[in-house]
Design a protein around this motif. Structure first.
Motif, short mmCIF file in Angstrom:
data_model
loop_
_atom_site.label_atom_id
_atom_site.label_comp_id
_atom_site.label_asym_id
_atom_site.label_seq_id
_atom_site.Cartn_x
_atom_site.Cartn_y
_atom_site.Cartn_z
N SER A 1 0.82 -1.22 0.00
CA SER A 1 0.00 0.00 0.00
C SER A 1 0.85 1.26 0.00
O SER A 1 0.33 2.36 -0.17
N ILE B 1 8.29 0.59 -0.78
CA ILE B 1 8.92 -0.36 -1.72
C ILE B 1 7.88 -1.33 -2.29
O ILE B 1 7.88 -1.62 -3.49
N ARG C 1 -2.51 -3.63 6.04
CA ARG C 1 -3.56 -3.73 7.07
C ARG C 1 -4.71 -2.77 6.83
O ARG C 1 -5.79 -2.97 7.37
N ASP D 1 -2.87 -8.92 8.13
CA ASP D 1 -1.80 -8.53 9.05
C ASP D 1 -0.80 -9.68 9.05
O ASP D 1 -1.15 -10.81 9.41
N ILE D 2 0.44 -9.41 8.65
CA ILE D 2 1.42 -10.49 8.55
C ILE D 2 1.70 -11.15 9.91
O ILE D 2 2.20 -12.26 9.96
N ASN E 1 7.17 -8.76 1.43
CA ASN E 1 7.81 -7.44 1.54
C ASN E 1 7.50 -6.77 2.87
O ASN E 1 8.36 -6.12 3.45
N SER F 1 14.73 -8.69 2.14
CA SER F 1 15.59 -8.70 3.32
C SER F 1 16.15 -7.29 3.51
O SER F 1 15.45 -6.30 3.32
N TYR G 1 16.60 -6.18 14.34
CA TYR G 1 15.99 -6.17 13.00
C TYR G 1 16.92 -6.89 12.01
O TYR G 1 16.47 -7.71 11.20
N LYS H 1 16.44 -10.11 9.42
CA LYS H 1 16.67 -10.01 7.98
C LYS H 1 17.73 -11.02 7.53
O LYS H 1 17.71 -11.48 6.38
N GLY I 1 19.82 -1.33 0.51
CA GLY I 1 20.40 -0.37 1.45
C GLY I 1 19.30 0.60 1.86
O GLY I 1 18.12 0.27 1.76
N VAL J 1 16.48 3.06 1.67
CA VAL J 1 15.54 3.52 0.65
C VAL J 1 14.63 4.54 1.32
O VAL J 1 14.14 4.31 2.44
N THR K 1 11.81 5.75 2.46
CA THR K 1 10.40 5.48 2.77
C THR K 1 10.17 5.90 4.23
O THR K 1 11.12 6.18 4.96
N PHE L 1 9.32 3.97 6.62
CA PHE L 1 9.91 2.92 7.47
C PHE L 1 11.36 3.27 7.85
O PHE L 1 11.79 3.06 8.97
N1 LIG Z 1 13.24 1.48 3.39
C1 LIG Z 1 14.44 0.95 3.57
O1 LIG Z 1 15.47 1.65 3.67
C2 LIG Z 1 14.60 -0.53 3.62
C3 LIG Z 1 15.92 -1.05 3.58
C4 LIG Z 1 16.08 -2.43 3.60
C5 LIG Z 1 14.98 -3.25 3.65
N2 LIG Z 1 13.71 -2.73 3.71
C6 LIG Z 1 12.59 -3.64 3.74
O2 LIG Z 1 11.70 -3.31 2.71
C7 LIG Z 1 10.39 -3.71 3.07
C8 LIG Z 1 9.39 -2.59 2.84
O3 LIG Z 1 9.76 -1.49 3.62
P1 LIG Z 1 9.35 0.02 3.26
O4 LIG Z 1 10.51 0.85 3.58
O5 LIG Z 1 8.75 0.08 1.91
O6 LIG Z 1 8.22 0.28 4.39
P2 LIG Z 1 6.93 1.24 4.40
O7 LIG Z 1 7.07 2.33 3.42
O8 LIG Z 1 6.71 1.58 5.82
O9 LIG Z 1 5.75 0.27 3.89
C9 LIG Z 1 5.42 -0.84 4.66
C10 LIG Z 1 4.23 -1.57 4.04
O10 LIG Z 1 3.98 -2.75 4.81
C11 LIG Z 1 2.65 -2.69 5.35
N3 LIG Z 1 2.68 -3.29 6.68
C12 LIG Z 1 3.35 -2.84 7.77
N4 LIG Z 1 3.12 -3.66 8.81
C13 LIG Z 1 2.30 -4.64 8.36
C14 LIG Z 1 1.68 -5.77 8.98
N5 LIG Z 1 1.86 -6.06 10.27
N6 LIG Z 1 0.90 -6.56 8.21
C15 LIG Z 1 0.72 -6.28 6.89
N7 LIG Z 1 1.24 -5.23 6.27
C16 LIG Z 1 2.03 -4.41 7.00
C17 LIG Z 1 2.29 -1.20 5.34
O11 LIG Z 1 0.87 -0.99 5.27
P3 LIG Z 1 -0.04 -0.87 6.62
O12 LIG Z 1 0.75 -0.09 7.61
O13 LIG Z 1 -1.29 -0.19 6.18
O14 LIG Z 1 -0.28 -2.28 7.06
C18 LIG Z 1 2.95 -0.77 4.05
O15 LIG Z 1 2.18 -1.14 2.93
C19 LIG Z 1 10.49 -4.21 4.51
O16 LIG Z 1 10.65 -5.61 4.50
C20 LIG Z 1 11.77 -3.57 5.01
O17 LIG Z 1 12.35 -4.33 6.05
C21 LIG Z 1 13.51 -1.38 3.69
#
Ligand SMILES: NC(=O)c1ccc[n+]([C@@H]2O[C@H](COP(=O)([O-])OP(=O)(O)OC[C@H]3O[C@@H](n4cnc5c(N)ncnc54)[C@H](OP(=O)(O)O)[C@@H]3O)[C@@H](O)[C@H]2O)c1
Length: 255
Positions: free
Chosen positions: A17, A20, A40, A65-66, A92, A144, A158, A162, A189, A191, A193, A195
């Protein structure tokens, strides 16, 4: 090019939603897949699915919800009912419930992270693999992190979860290869967002990382999406059990 085409495939992308996952879902739909937007919040999922449909793609929204196994079961049932067999599973969505020193480690928060970031992927694989086996075709991709490969301040627990994802795709690849099911991971690395905001919003923290990154910038969701779509396609038909690092060259810099 035909080898990158996902026509006729169904792709489930958890956490699509925003961030990434959203970029991955859009890329999958552009490649021709019927794409499932999940998270969610029903409204944000619907909004992404609608926007894909308005651009001519096929997409449906399905909440889950994962951290809740029964909701993952319902998710897979709903997708199979509406879109048919899940050919491509992208795990993801993840959480980081402990940002800070390893020594402030909290067992409860760690268990939650292992549930969300590792066990949920295993549960989804368990639910999707029987149909993949029956058709002798399937792809599983886990998102990851660079923190699963290297040490980073404040990301210890965390990072452990991963690292487990990287191990999980190796084991899935070995166990499922004979059924023509491939499993790979992506290790991004930083990104930009929500998160990862604590990693990039703080200039003092981001500056040394930027300086050590050969491409001289942080990642954007679209930087990850194309690689995931490639791994999901027949162009990657002999790639399994691998982790692809996408970090602008940070890990190659030796700093
Ligand atoms: N951003 C980075 O720098 C980075 C780097 C390395 C790896 N990653 C990995 O990339 C992936 C995506 O991260 P992102 O940065 O894109 O995060 P994000 O922008 O916060 O997006 C997270 C997504 O996951 C959903 N989500 C969160 N908790 C959830 C739950 N309990 N059940 C179902 N859906 C859930 C959120 O929607 P809702 O909140 O509405 O559920 C949202 O769609 C993750 O695995 C993260 O560990 C990110």
């Amino acid at each position: 090019m035909a080898v990158f085409c996902l026509d006729g495939k169904t792709a489930l992308v958890t956490g699509s939603s925003r961030g990434i996952g959203q970029a991955i879902a859009v890329s999958m739909a552009e490649a021709g897949a019927r794409t499932v937007i999940s998270g969610r919040n029903v409204d944000t999922c619907e909004s992404v699915a609608r926007s894909i449909r308005e651009d001519g793609g096929h997409a449906m929204a399905a909440t889950a919800d994962i951290g809740d196994e029964p909701s993952l079961e319902l998710l897979v049932q709903q997708v199979e009912r509406e879109f048919g067999t899940i050919d491509i599973l992208i795990c993801n969505a993840a959480s980081n419930s402990h940002f800070g020193s390893l020594l402030d480690f909290n067992a409860e928060a760690f268990r939650k992270m292992m549930d969300n970031n590792v066990a949920s992927a295993l549960t989804l694989a368990k639910l999707c693999v029987p149909a993949m086996k029956a058709q002798r075709d399937g792809v599983i991709i886990l998102i990851s992190s660079l923190a699963g490969l290297f040490g980073f301040r404040d990301l210890g627990p965390y990072g452990l979860s991963k690292a487990a994802d990287i191990s999980l795709v190796q084991h899935l690849a070995v166990e499922l290869g004979e059924h023509n099911i491939r499993a790979n991971a992506i290790a991004p690395g930083v990104v930009k967002t929500e998160f990862a905001r604590p990693m990039w919003d703080d200039r003092q923290r981001a500056a040394p990382m930027l300086a050590a990154t050969p491409l001289g910038r942080l990642g954007e969701p679209a930087d990850i999406a194309g690689a995931v779509t490639f791994l999901a396609s027949d162009a990657a038909s002999f790639i399994t059990g691998q982790t692809l690092v996408i970090d602008g060259g940070l890990s190659a810099s030796g700093v």
